[in-house]
Scaffold this active site. Structure first.
Site, short mmCIF file in Angstrom:
data_model
loop_
_atom_site.label_atom_id
_atom_site.label_comp_id
_atom_site.label_asym_id
_atom_site.label_seq_id
_atom_site.Cartn_x
_atom_site.Cartn_y
_atom_site.Cartn_z
N HIS A 56 0.82 -1.21 0.00
CA HIS A 56 0.00 0.00 0.00
C HIS A 56 0.86 1.26 0.00
CE1 HIS A 56 -3.18 -2.79 0.76
NE2 HIS A 56 -2.68 -3.14 1.93
N HIS A 218 -7.17 -4.86 -1.22
CA HIS A 218 -6.49 -6.14 -1.46
C HIS A 218 -7.21 -6.91 -2.55
CE1 HIS A 218 -6.07 -5.02 2.82
NE2 HIS A 218 -4.80 -5.21 2.56
#
Lengths: 329, 329
Positions: A56, A218
Site C-alpha cells: 500500500h 487487497h
C-alpha cells in the site's frame, strides 16, 4: 510479470531499505522486524504507530516523521505484521507517555496489534488503539469484521500525529483520532487488478470494458461491476455513496483523491475536478485537498475519494506542520 | 482503454483545472492557454517558466510555486505548447526583471519557445533560454536535435527557481540553470508502453518478457531491448550508462529515482536501494535523494535515474525552501 524487483520474497525488506536510504537523516530501518521509525527519537510525547500488510506504499512507512507517525510496521505483501514486529516498534518509540496504535479494520491486524498491546501492557507500557473503518462499500455492522480501513487512514495518521506532537496525553490523542475516524468516509473504484510479486499474475480479473465499484485495497470484491464510465460518472458514484452514508452538507471537509498505484496523476486530477464540482453543488466546502498516491494496492489502477468533516480542532491538526517522505505540510 | 477521463480531447484542460482546484489559494489556471501560474505574483524577481507536452504530470505545472516555477505552459498530450500559450504565461509573470525559459530539448519546444522569446523581446521583455538535454540514451552531438530533456528537468526547475527567489539577475539565474544542466545526466528503462487518451491503445509494443533500455518519455526508441532483469541489474545498467558519460567519482550528487507513471512506489524504492549501493561502491555521495513520480509518460511502467553533481552553490539552491504541488522542501 514485469516488476523492478529482485527476489519476490525480498520486496518488503528491500523497499523499506530503499526508503530509508532516501532519508538516512530522518528514518531508521530495523531489519527482519520491517519497522521504519523516526531517527530523532522523542522523549516527551505520546508515540503514534501504525502498520499492516505491505503493498500500500507510501502507507504506512511513508508517513513516519515529524507530525505524523513515530514508527510503521510492515507485514508481508497484503498480510498483517506479526506481534513481535509490532513489539519491536513499540520498544523503539515508547518513552513513557503511552503509545497509540492506528489499526486498519482487518481481522489479522486487529488480532496482532491487540496481542502486541497486551504484551506491552505487561511491560507497563500504556497502549491505546483506534480502528479505522472508512470504506463505505462495506456495510457498517456490529457483528463480523465490518467496514475495512482504507485511504482515510492517512488522515488519521495526520490528526493523531499532530495531536501527539502538541504534547497531548494518550487519552487526548486517542480522542482526536477517534473524532477523525468518525468523520471520515471513503469509496473507491478499481479498473485493473494488481499483481502480487510472489504470485506473478493477477489473483482476479476485471473485464476489459468493466470497472469494479467498491473493490477493496487487497482486491476484495466490490459492490458492483459496471461498464467503463466517465470521470464525471465515477465521481458521482463515489461521492454519492459517501454522501448517502454520512451527512457532510454545510461542512468544511478535507478531501483525498487517492490513486491505487498504477493510475497516472493526470487522471487523479481530472477526477478531483469532478469531485470538487459535486462538493460545490452540494454546499460542502473543500478546506484542503490532497491528490496523489497515498494508499495504493501495488499496481492496481483506479482511485478512491475520501472526505473528512472538519471542526476547528481538526483543521488546526490537519494544517500543523509535518515532515515525512510522502507528506510535508 | 480504461482511464478515469471524460472526453479524450479535454484531458489536458481538465487535469489542469483539477490541479488548480486542489490548490485554489496558490495556483491560477488560464483556460484555453493551459497555463498554471502562481497566484501570488512576484514583483521583484526574475520569472522562471517551463512547459512542454502534457502527459508527464506532475511535470510541468506540478512544480509551479514558491521557489520553483512562476508558470508552466502545457501543450496537448506529447506535443509542444503553441507560442500564444507561452506568450500568455510570459505576460502573466513578467515583472521587469526578465524571464528564464527552461526548455526540454525537443525540436517543437525549441521552436515554439524560441518564437515566443522573439515576440516578448519585441515587447521589451528580456528573455533568456536554457535547454535541458540529460538523456544519456541519445548521443550528445552538435548537429541534429541531440539529447532529449527528461526527468533531470525537475532539478533545473528547482535550481533556477531557487536562484530567482533569492533575487538574482536574469544572467545569474541563467548561469545557475546552465551549471545544473551541465552536471545532470539521466537514463531510463521502460517495461510497458503508454496509452495516449486520444488514441486508446499503445502506439508501440514491448514484448511480455522484455524491457527497453533508454526509451524516451514519449516512447522514442531506446538503445537496447532486453529480457526482463532484476532491480540490481537494471540499476547497474542505468547508473553504469550515466557514469560512462560523466565522471561523478568523488562528487556529492542529488539523486532522482523517477517513476514513469504506472510503476508502484515499492519498485522505485527497491531500485533506489540498488542505486544507492552502486553510488556508495563508486565513492559517490548521495547528498539528497528524491524517489517518486516526477516526470512521467502517462501510464508507462518503468523508471529513470538522474544524477546531478553538486557544488556549494547548487547544494544551497537544492536545499532552499520550495512549496509546489509536487515538491515541498
Amino acid at each position: 510479470m514485469k516488476k523492478i524487483i529482485n527476489n519476490p520474497t525480498d520486496v518488503v525488506s528491500e523497499a523499506l531499505m530503499g526508503m530509508q536510504a532516501a532519508y538516512p537523516d530522518k528514518l531508521v530501518y530495523t531489519p527482519k522486524m520491517e519497522v521504519i521509525s523516526r531517527k530523532e527519537k522523542k522523549t516527551d510525547k505520546v508515540a503514534v504507530i501504525s502498520g499492516g500488510g505491505a503493498g500500500h506504499e507510501p502507507l504506512h512507512a511513508g508517513f513516519v516523521g515529524k507530525g505524523m507517525l513515530d514508527a510503521a510496521i510492515s507485514g508481508n505483501v497484503f498480510s498483517s505484521p506479526s506481534p513481535d514486529r509490532i513489539g519491536s516498534a513499540i520498544e523503539q518509540v515508547s518513552c513513557g507517555k503511552g503509545v497509540l496504535m492506528v489499526i486498519k479494520n482487518y481481522s489479522g491486524d486487529i488480532m496482532n496489534f491487540g496481542l502486541s498491546a497486551d504484551l506491552a501492557e505487561m511491560d507497563d507500557i500504556e497502549v491505546a488503539q483506534v480502528v479505522v473503518k472508512d470504506d463505505v462499500a462495506v456495510p457498517d455492522r456490529e457483528e463480523g469484521t465490518g467496514r475495512r480501513g482504507i485511504a482515510g487512514t492517512v488522515f488519521v495518521h495526520k490528526i493523531a500525529g499532530a495531536k501527539a506532537e502538541q504534547g497531548a496525553s494518550l487519552a487526548e490523542v486517542k480522542a482526536a483520532a477517534e473524532k477523525a475516524i468518525s468523520n471520515i468516509r471513503t469509496m473507491g473504484v478499481a479498473m485493473t487488478p494488481c499483481i502480487l510479486p510472489a504470485v506473478g499474475k493477477p489473483g482476479f480479473q476485471i473485464a476489459d470494458d468493466e470497472i469494479e465499484i467498491g473493490m477493496g485495497i487487497h482486491g476484495e470484491k466490490g459492490i458492483e461491476t459496471t461498464k467503463i464510465k466517465t470521470a464525471k460518472e465515477i465521481a458521482e458514484i463515489l461521492v454519492g455513496r459517501i454522501l448517502d452514508d454520512y451527512d457532510y452538507s454545510g461542512s468544511e471537509v478535507a478531501v483525498l483523491v487517492n490513486g491505487l498505484g498504477g493510475t497516472p496523476l493526470m487522471e487523479l486530477y481530472i477526477l478531483n475536478m469532478e469531485v470538487q464540482k459535486i462538493l460545490e453543488e452540494k454546499g460542502i466546502k473543500a478546506y484542503r485537498t490532497f491528490v496523489g498516491n497515498y494508499c495504493t494496492s501495488i499496481d492496481m489502477t483506479g482511485a478512491s475519494v475520501t472526505l473528512m468533516k472538519l471542526d476547528d480542532e481538526l483543521k488546526e491538526l490537519l494544517d500543523a506542520p509535518c515532515d515525512t517522505p510522502a507528506l510535508k505540510i
